[in-house]
Design an enzyme around this catalytic site. Structure first.
Site, PDB file in Angstrom:
ATOM      1  N   SER A 148     -26.652  -1.981  20.242  1.00 54.89           N
ATOM      2  CA  SER A 148     -27.907  -1.460  19.689  1.00 54.89           C
ATOM      3  C   SER A 148     -29.019  -2.470  19.899  1.00 54.89           C
ATOM      4  O   SER A 148     -28.858  -3.648  19.575  1.00 54.89           O
ATOM      5  CB  SER A 148     -27.762  -1.186  18.201  1.00 54.89           C
ATOM      6  OG  SER A 148     -26.771  -0.206  18.002  1.00 54.89           O
ATOM      7  N   GLU A 190     -32.450  -6.081  17.116  1.00 55.83           N
ATOM      8  CA  GLU A 190     -31.111  -6.472  16.670  1.00 55.83           C
ATOM      9  C   GLU A 190     -30.520  -7.460  17.681  1.00 55.83           C
ATOM     10  O   GLU A 190     -29.828  -8.409  17.322  1.00 55.83           O
ATOM     11  CB  GLU A 190     -30.213  -5.246  16.540  1.00 55.83           C
ATOM     12  CG  GLU A 190     -28.823  -5.614  16.052  1.00 55.83           C
ATOM     13  CD  GLU A 190     -28.049  -4.410  15.557  1.00 55.83           C
ATOM     14  OE1 GLU A 190     -28.633  -3.568  14.854  1.00 55.83           O
ATOM     15  OE2 GLU A 190     -26.852  -4.316  15.894  1.00 55.83           O
ATOM     16  N   ARG A 202     -26.705  -7.045   9.473  1.00 59.68           N
ATOM     17  CA  ARG A 202     -26.739  -7.768  10.763  1.00 59.68           C
ATOM     18  C   ARG A 202     -27.293  -9.192  10.649  1.00 59.68           C
ATOM     19  O   ARG A 202     -27.965  -9.686  11.555  1.00 59.68           O
ATOM     20  CB  ARG A 202     -27.593  -7.009  11.789  1.00 59.68           C
ATOM     21  CG  ARG A 202     -27.093  -5.631  12.096  1.00 59.68           C
ATOM     22  CD  ARG A 202     -25.829  -5.651  12.940  1.00 59.68           C
ATOM     23  NE  ARG A 202     -25.516  -4.330  13.388  1.00 59.68           N
ATOM     24  CZ  ARG A 202     -24.637  -3.510  12.790  1.00 59.68           C
ATOM     25  NH1 ARG A 202     -23.956  -3.916  11.743  1.00 59.68           N
ATOM     26  NH2 ARG A 202     -24.428  -2.310  13.267  1.00 59.68           N
TER      27      ARG A 202
HETATM   28  C1  LIG Z   1     -21.417  -1.998  24.055  1.00 57.63           C
HETATM   29  C2  LIG Z   1     -21.729  -2.765  22.792  1.00 57.63           C
HETATM   30  C3  LIG Z   1     -21.514  -2.172  21.559  1.00 57.63           C
HETATM   31  C4  LIG Z   1     -21.793  -2.858  20.371  1.00 57.63           C
HETATM   32  N1  LIG Z   1     -21.546  -2.260  19.171  1.00 57.63           N
HETATM   33  C5  LIG Z   1     -21.760  -2.922  18.025  1.00 57.63           C
HETATM   34  C6  LIG Z   1     -21.453  -2.324  16.756  1.00 57.63           C
HETATM   35  O1  LIG Z   1     -21.006  -1.210  16.655  1.00 57.63           O
HETATM   36  N2  LIG Z   1     -21.700  -3.045  15.634  1.00 57.63           N
HETATM   37  C7  LIG Z   1     -22.203  -4.309  15.681  1.00 57.63           C
HETATM   38  O2  LIG Z   1     -22.385  -4.912  14.625  1.00 57.63           O
HETATM   39  N3  LIG Z   1     -22.505  -4.895  16.872  1.00 57.63           N
HETATM   40  C8  LIG Z   1     -22.291  -4.236  18.030  1.00 57.63           C
HETATM   41  N4  LIG Z   1     -22.594  -4.844  19.231  1.00 57.63           N
HETATM   42  C9  LIG Z   1     -23.255  -6.161  19.242  1.00 57.63           C
HETATM   43  C10 LIG Z   1     -22.296  -7.358  19.313  1.00 57.63           C
HETATM   44  O3  LIG Z   1     -21.058  -7.008  19.907  1.00 57.63           O
HETATM   45  C11 LIG Z   1     -22.060  -7.969  17.939  1.00 57.63           C
HETATM   46  O4  LIG Z   1     -23.263  -8.451  17.376  1.00 57.63           O
HETATM   47  C12 LIG Z   1     -21.054  -9.132  18.011  1.00 57.63           C
HETATM   48  O5  LIG Z   1     -20.690  -9.483  16.697  1.00 57.63           O
HETATM   49  C13 LIG Z   1     -21.603 -10.354  18.734  1.00 57.63           C
HETATM   50  O6  LIG Z   1     -20.523 -11.233  18.955  1.00 57.63           O
HETATM   51  P1  LIG Z   1     -20.534 -12.264  20.189  1.00 57.63           P
HETATM   52  O7  LIG Z   1     -19.286 -13.043  20.123  1.00 57.63           O
HETATM   53  O8  LIG Z   1     -20.798 -11.557  21.457  1.00 57.63           O
HETATM   54  O9  LIG Z   1     -21.784 -13.172  19.786  1.00 57.63           O
HETATM   55  P2  LIG Z   1     -23.017 -13.635  20.701  1.00 57.63           P
HETATM   56  O10 LIG Z   1     -23.740 -12.444  21.204  1.00 57.63           O
HETATM   57  O11 LIG Z   1     -22.564 -14.625  21.703  1.00 57.63           O
HETATM   58  O12 LIG Z   1     -23.905 -14.370  19.609  1.00 57.63           O
HETATM   59  C14 LIG Z   1     -24.522 -13.628  18.561  1.00 57.63           C
HETATM   60  C15 LIG Z   1     -24.873 -14.585  17.420  1.00 57.63           C
HETATM   61  O13 LIG Z   1     -23.672 -15.081  16.853  1.00 57.63           O
HETATM   62  C16 LIG Z   1     -23.691 -16.506  16.858  1.00 57.63           C
HETATM   63  N5  LIG Z   1     -22.330 -16.987  17.073  1.00 57.63           N
HETATM   64  C17 LIG Z   1     -21.396 -16.517  17.934  1.00 57.63           C
HETATM   65  N6  LIG Z   1     -20.269 -17.241  17.818  1.00 57.63           N
HETATM   66  C18 LIG Z   1     -20.494 -18.184  16.884  1.00 57.63           C
HETATM   67  C19 LIG Z   1     -19.721 -19.227  16.330  1.00 57.63           C
HETATM   68  N7  LIG Z   1     -18.463 -19.486  16.729  1.00 57.63           N
HETATM   69  N8  LIG Z   1     -20.294 -20.004  15.369  1.00 57.63           N
HETATM   70  C20 LIG Z   1     -21.560 -19.780  14.954  1.00 57.63           C
HETATM   71  N9  LIG Z   1     -22.335 -18.812  15.441  1.00 57.63           N
HETATM   72  C21 LIG Z   1     -21.807 -18.014  16.401  1.00 57.63           C
HETATM   73  C22 LIG Z   1     -24.629 -16.897  17.994  1.00 57.63           C
HETATM   74  O14 LIG Z   1     -25.176 -18.187  17.767  1.00 57.63           O
HETATM   75  C23 LIG Z   1     -25.670 -15.810  17.862  1.00 57.63           C
HETATM   76  O15 LIG Z   1     -26.546 -16.147  16.815  1.00 57.63           O
HETATM   77  C24 LIG Z   1     -22.307  -4.164  20.430  1.00 57.63           C
HETATM   78  C25 LIG Z   1     -22.526  -4.773  21.684  1.00 57.63           C
HETATM   79  C26 LIG Z   1     -22.233  -4.086  22.846  1.00 57.63           C
HETATM   80  C27 LIG Z   1     -22.450  -4.772  24.175  1.00 57.63           C
END
Ligand SMILES: Cc1cc2nc3c(=O)[nH]c(=O)nc-3n(C[C@H](O)[C@H](O)[C@H](O)COP(=O)(O)OP(=O)(O)OC[C@H]3O[C@@H](n4cnc5c(N)ncnc54)[C@H](O)[C@@H]3O)c2cc1C
Length: 313
Positions: free
Chosen positions: A217, A299, A168
């Protein structure tokens, strides 16, 4: 705070409430939200922006608690212009704004197995930055390269070594914006991949509060790996298990609750503030430490200022 902003072709919004843009529906305003038109627009903006101004790239906010005072920064959110998906052989190249689920589906149609992305609700930028994974596969396992724009406005290519993936986490430099990533997945039969993805969705709905406002999580598994989804998966060092053992399943603070359905999911039951959510998480960490001696690590990323008064300045 007020900044001098360069001319852009995309959209600049000052004082933008981030609660609209996060899955948990909490968070004060960003000083500025920038939605670039394309990579050149983003690069020119970053090159011209005062280097002292903090930049925070945001995906779809599915792993974030933005505190109630908001963010003293320029938040960059990619949209149209950054969500293309192209498949060539076993390689899939996707814009950083493309949703993981769309990429998994497009890949499956072309006979490429990126099915682990199907149930992760984030964007490709967030998947690379967080090394997102589930059911035993991580983004790092399929990652080939990424394109990004540095804080100084330079367009660069990143290798797995540059990102140094771990659980992560990656070493993406602060303020660097991922704009595109290329993955290589194993070949698979489109029908079988489709069936696997449907099965994964079903399993998620069964075990997680997928219809609630959460950020996935809340804490990392102390053992340092995701659920594999297999029947012989060990539970001893799963965050949900130590939270349950500490009696915190279903615990509440204001509008925040540790889900009854999955003890490691922090949910906004409606009307929670970021302070409620973070406060409940901290209570859980304290209780788990007292009962098991394990220090849970967040996380969910928590960003911004706690104080609502600061946002009004
Ligand atoms: C219901 C649910 C289930 C989930 N299940 C999982 C799972 O099974 N496994 C898992 O790993 N995660 C899970 N997650 C967490 C989440 O979906 C992941 O961490 C996902 O990768 C975050 O992506 P995001 O686009 O929403 O990023 P954000 O939440 O918007 O940002 C997260 C991080 O990524 C960075 N970031 C985002 N986009 C960019 C970009 N273009 N350039 C540089 N940095 C960037 C941000 O700066 C920040 O540091 C879950 C979340 C939810 C709500």
């Amino acid at each position: 705070m007020s900044y001098d902003l360069p001319e852009v072709r995309g959209r600049l919004t000052r004082h933008k409430p981030l609660s609209d843009l996060t899955w948990l529906r909490v968070g004060g305003p960003a000083d500025v939200l920038f939605q670039p038109a394309d990579v050149e627009d983003l690069a020119a903006f970053l090159a011209a922006l005062d280097p002292a101004v903090p930049v925070f790239p945001m995906g779809v906010g599915s792993n974030l608690i933005v505190r109630d005072g908001g963010l003293r920064a320029v938040v960059i959110r990619l949209g149209r212009g950054f969500n293309g998906i192209a498949v060539a052989g076993n390689r899939v190249t996707a814009g950083a704004a493309a949703l993981d689920a769309h990429v998994a589906r497009r890949a499956a149609e072309a006979g490429v197995d990126l099915s682990f992305l199907r149930t992760i609700p984030g964007s490709i930028g967030g998947a690379v930055r967080m090394n997102a994974g589930c059911y035993g596969t991580y983004t790092a396992d399929v990652f080939v390269s990424a394109r990004a724009v540095t804080r100084a406005g330079e367009i660069v290519t990143l290798t797995p070594e540059d990102l140094n993936f771990h659980y992560r986490q990656t070493d993406l430099p602060e303020g660097m914006v991922l704009v595109e990533a290329t993955f290589e997945g194993p070949a698979g039969d489109p029908g079988a991949l489709q069936a696997r993805m449907e099965e994964q969705l079903r399993r998620r709905d069964e075990s997680q509060p997928t219809k609630e406002r959460s950020a996935g999580s809340t804490f990392r598994n102390p053992a340092g790996f995701s659920s594999t989804g297999r029947a012989d998966d060990v539970h001893d060092l799963k965050a949900w298990k130590v939270i349950e053992d500490a009696g915190m399943r279903g615990a509440r603070l204001g509008g925040a609750q540790m889900s009854e359905k999955h003890a490691n999911f922090l949910i906004n039951t409606g009307g929670a503030s970021a302070a409620d959510l973070e406060g409940l998480g901290e209570k859980v960490r304290k209780k788990v430490y007292e009962t098991s001696g394990i220090t849970l690590e967040w996380e969910i990323m928590r960003i911004g200022e706690a104080d609502e008064v600061a946002a009004a300045k």
